[in-house]
Design a protein around this motif. Structure first.
Motif, PDB file in Angstrom:
ATOM      1  N   ASP A  19      48.536  49.502  44.216  1.00  0.00           N
ATOM      2  CA  ASP A  19      48.182  50.820  44.281  1.00  0.00           C
ATOM      3  C   ASP A  19      47.351  51.272  42.735  1.00  0.00           C
ATOM      4  N   ILE A  20      47.947  50.771  41.799  1.00  0.00           N
ATOM      5  CA  ILE A  20      47.288  50.977  40.638  1.00  0.00           C
ATOM      6  C   ILE A  20      45.911  50.531  40.821  1.00  0.00           C
ATOM      7  N   SER A  21      45.700  49.463  41.424  1.00  0.00           N
ATOM      8  CA  SER A  21      44.073  49.081  41.184  1.00  0.00           C
ATOM      9  C   SER A  21      43.529  50.113  42.251  1.00  0.00           C
ATOM     10  N   ARG A  22      43.776  50.584  43.237  1.00  0.00           N
ATOM     11  CA  ARG A  22      43.261  51.430  43.851  1.00  0.00           C
ATOM     12  C   ARG A  22      42.725  52.700  43.064  1.00  0.00           C
ATOM     13  N   MET A  23      43.848  53.089  42.277  1.00  0.00           N
ATOM     14  CA  MET A  23      43.679  54.309  41.426  1.00  0.00           C
ATOM     15  C   MET A  23      42.476  54.321  40.281  1.00  0.00           C
ATOM     16  N   CYS A  24      42.138  53.186  39.994  1.00  0.00           N
ATOM     17  CA  CYS A  24      41.350  52.999  38.771  1.00  0.00           C
ATOM     18  C   CYS A  24      39.967  52.816  39.303  1.00  0.00           C
ATOM     19  N   ASP A  25      39.052  53.345  38.492  1.00  0.00           N
ATOM     20  CA  ASP A  25      37.345  53.072  38.772  1.00  0.00           C
ATOM     21  C   ASP A  25      37.251  51.346  38.687  1.00  0.00           C
ATOM     22  N   THR A  26      37.959  50.926  37.631  1.00  0.00           N
ATOM     23  CA  THR A  26      37.650  49.310  37.618  1.00  0.00           C
ATOM     24  C   THR A  26      38.901  48.691  37.451  1.00  0.00           C
ATOM     25  N   THR A  27      39.025  47.386  38.109  1.00  0.00           N
ATOM     26  CA  THR A  27      40.192  46.734  37.935  1.00  0.00           C
ATOM     27  C   THR A  27      39.969  45.337  37.390  1.00  0.00           C
ATOM     28  N   CYS A  28      40.562  45.028  36.461  1.00  0.00           N
ATOM     29  CA  CYS A  28      40.481  43.738  35.840  1.00  0.00           C
ATOM     30  C   CYS A  28      41.942  43.049  35.740  1.00  0.00           C
ATOM     31  N   PHE A  29      41.528  41.706  36.273  1.00  0.00           N
ATOM     32  CA  PHE A  29      42.834  40.875  36.600  1.00  0.00           C
ATOM     33  C   PHE A  29      42.580  39.772  35.346  1.00  0.00           C
ATOM     34  N   VAL A  30      44.057  39.630  34.788  1.00  0.00           N
ATOM     35  CA  VAL A  30      43.949  38.759  33.639  1.00  0.00           C
ATOM     36  C   VAL A  30      44.781  37.332  34.132  1.00  0.00           C
ATOM     37  N   ALA A  31      44.120  36.383  34.213  1.00  0.00           N
ATOM     38  CA  ALA A  31      44.981  35.136  34.556  1.00  0.00           C
ATOM     39  C   ALA A  31      45.482  34.345  33.569  1.00  0.00           C
ATOM     40  N   GLN A  32      46.550  33.526  33.738  1.00  0.00           N
ATOM     41  CA  GLN A  32      47.295  32.635  32.884  1.00  0.00           C
ATOM     42  C   GLN A  32      46.701  31.443  33.006  1.00  0.00           C
ATOM     43  N   PRO A  33      46.315  30.436  32.155  1.00  0.00           N
ATOM     44  CA  PRO A  33      45.937  29.371  32.325  1.00  0.00           C
ATOM     45  C   PRO A  33      47.170  28.476  32.925  1.00  0.00           C
ATOM     46  N   GLY A  34      46.603  27.449  33.974  1.00  0.00           N
ATOM     47  CA  GLY A  34      47.624  26.455  34.259  1.00  0.00           C
ATOM     48  C   GLY A  34      48.584  27.074  35.495  1.00  0.00           C
ATOM     49  N   SER A  35      48.503  28.345  35.662  1.00  0.00           N
ATOM     50  CA  SER A  35      49.286  28.844  36.847  1.00  0.00           C
ATOM     51  C   SER A  35      48.600  28.931  37.979  1.00  0.00           C
ATOM     52  N   GLY A  36      48.914  28.214  38.848  1.00  0.00           N
ATOM     53  CA  GLY A  36      48.049  28.085  40.144  1.00  0.00           C
ATOM     54  C   GLY A  36      48.346  29.572  41.153  1.00  0.00           C
ATOM     55  N   ASP A  37      49.226  30.163  40.648  1.00  0.00           N
ATOM     56  CA  ASP A  37      49.589  31.474  41.414  1.00  0.00           C
ATOM     57  C   ASP A  37      48.656  32.251  41.849  1.00  0.00           C
ATOM     58  N   SER A  38      47.685  32.777  40.755  1.00  0.00           N
ATOM     59  CA  SER A  38      46.581  33.654  41.026  1.00  0.00           C
ATOM     60  C   SER A  38      45.853  32.968  42.126  1.00  0.00           C
ATOM     61  N   VAL A  39      45.309  31.869  41.813  1.00  0.00           N
ATOM     62  CA  VAL A  39      44.259  31.265  42.825  1.00  0.00           C
ATOM     63  C   VAL A  39      44.804  31.177  44.041  1.00  0.00           C
ATOM     64  N   GLN A  40      46.213  30.832  44.467  1.00  0.00           N
ATOM     65  CA  GLN A  40      46.742  30.976  45.731  1.00  0.00           C
ATOM     66  C   GLN A  40      46.826  32.414  46.338  1.00  0.00           C
ATOM     67  N   PHE A  41      47.340  33.421  45.299  1.00  0.00           N
ATOM     68  CA  PHE A  41      47.394  34.540  45.875  1.00  0.00           C
ATOM     69  C   PHE A  41      46.040  35.023  46.158  1.00  0.00           C
ATOM     70  N   LEU A  42      45.002  34.628  45.602  1.00  0.00           N
ATOM     71  CA  LEU A  42      43.672  35.165  45.817  1.00  0.00           C
ATOM     72  C   LEU A  42      43.201  34.616  47.258  1.00  0.00           C
ATOM     73  N   LYS A  43      43.438  33.432  47.328  1.00  0.00           N
ATOM     74  CA  LYS A  43      42.963  32.573  48.548  1.00  0.00           C
ATOM     75  C   LYS A  43      43.732  33.213  49.742  1.00  0.00           C
ATOM     76  N   ALA A  44      45.077  33.767  49.666  1.00  0.00           N
ATOM     77  CA  ALA A  44      45.938  34.076  50.549  1.00  0.00           C
ATOM     78  C   ALA A  44      45.451  35.676  50.950  1.00  0.00           C
ATOM     79  N   GLY A  45      44.667  36.188  50.018  1.00  0.00           N
ATOM     80  CA  GLY A  45      44.532  37.740  50.117  1.00  0.00           C
ATOM     81  C   GLY A  45      45.541  38.459  49.965  1.00  0.00           C
TER      82      GLY A  45
END
Ligand code: GTP
Ligand code: MG
Length: 331
Positions: free
Chosen positions: A167-193
């Motif tokens: 919801d916050i990302s839809r609200m904003c003009d630009t959304t920036c996602f900050v990833a943590q090195p070594g955490s595969g979660d972001s990659v998995q979440f991105l792949k899974a939509g």
């Protein structure tokens, strides 16, 4: 502490907010929080003035999301330093999840440490997450409108990966996602939509070396080419907030994305569209789907809301009043 009574008219308050006056900003944010009918009417008139003045149309609303501890606050502080050097005025809403894992109360403090308290060009407000996350944008969107009228850049920091931050990302003009090195979660979440594709991805803590580089390349692969729309290709950046590397590149990517939104129509349509969704959600929460049906159904209502030029609270209040009338049983 008891708040002083409103001493400025709504028009004076709007003018003072647009000049970025600190006391006026604080007063305006308190006004939005005030649930009394009389205050709501003043707030509605105040927001209409801001929206009529189009004072926010050159500003940039940025959402900074990512898992706990990825470095969102530290990166924001580094960006603030850079933006201030570029003479941009910055407002920040740090949405505090009050979670013990992410060290809740520190959120705004980490920013405040780095920014001078007497720099009028920076304004930081921490928000405790009251109640359900879904209800959060109820407060954040009107506050964003106020800050957008006063600052060149407005940043909203939220913790989350996946549905919770959408919801916050839809609200904003630009959304920036900050990833943590070594955490595969972001990659998995991105792949899974599960992670909605942001406009900019940045792997922070590049000073960690190989592990950061590996995450960078995994994210790049997970993102693929599928997600570049016509005029924007999602950059996957690398930075270190503490070492101060990659900050300019990040700031430049943010401003490039802002530029493609243009100075008028596209940005206006995006914000107007979000506002319509915001009102729909508030009405749904209060009156249920039956209420929406009484107003002609979701799509007709959204259509009507995006065409009207009333301010946020006025639109919401007008529709509430209709629904608070005794129901037409046949509707
Ligand atoms: N090595 C390294 N550590 C960093 C970097 N950026 C931030 N940190 C550290 O990571 C920790 C978390 O940083 P924050 O900026 O609070 O992270 P956050 O994403 O805002 O955290 P929450 O708001 O609690 O979710 C702190 O100890 C920072 O000092 C970086 O570039 N490199
Ligand atoms: Mg933080």
């Amino acid at each position: 502490m008891e708040q002083p009574a409103l001493t400025l008219s709504h028009a004076q308050l709007a003018d003072a907010v647009q000049r970025g006056e600190r006391a006026a900003l604080a007063q305006a944010l308190n006004l939005l929080d005030d649930r009394r009918p009389q205050s709501r009417a003043i707030a509605a008139a105040f927001l209409r003035k801001l929206q009529n003045d189009q004072s926010s149309i050159r500003s940039h609303l940025i959402g900074m999301t990512g898992p706990p501890g990825a470095g969102k606050s530290t990166l924001t502080a580094a960006l603030i330093d850079l933006w201030r050097q570029r003479n941009l005025r910055v407002g920040v809403l740090a949405v505090d999840p009050s979670s013990p894992i992410s060290g809740g109360a520190l959120l705004g403090d980490r920013l405040r440490m780095k920014t001078s308290a007497d720099d009028d060009g920076v304004f930081i407000r921490s928000l405790a997450c009251r109640g359900e996350f879904g209800g959060l944008s109820a407060e954040v969107w009107p506050m964003s409108l106020v800050l957008l009228a006063a600052f060149d850049v407005v940043m909203i920091e939220t913790v989350g990966v996946g549905q919770r931050e959408i919801d916050i990302s839809r609200m904003c003009d630009t959304t920036c996602f900050v990833a943590q090195p070594g955490s595969g979660d972001s990659v998995q979440f991105l792949k899974a939509g599960i992670l909605e594709v942001p406009h900019i991805l940045v792997v922070n803590k590049e000073d960690m070396g190989a592990v950061a580089r590996r995450t960078l390349s995994e994210l790049g692969t997970a993102l693929g080419r599928a997600h570049s729309d016509g005029n924007w290709e999602v950059p996957v950046l690398s930075a270190s907030a503490t070492a101060g590397t990659g900050i300019e590149e990040l700031a430049d990517a943010l401003s490039r994305h802002r530029k493609i939104l243009g100075a008028g129509d596209q940005l206006q349509a995006h914000r107007q569209g979000y506002q319509a969704q915001w009102i729909l959600k508030r009405l749904q929460d209060e009156f249920g789907s039956h209420g929406i049906a009484r107003l002609g159904g979701e799509s007709a209502l959204l259509q009507q809301l995006t065409e009207q030029s009333l301010s946020l609270f006025e639109q919401h209040e007008t529709l509430r009043q209709i629904l608070l009338q005794p129901g037409d049983q046949h509707a």
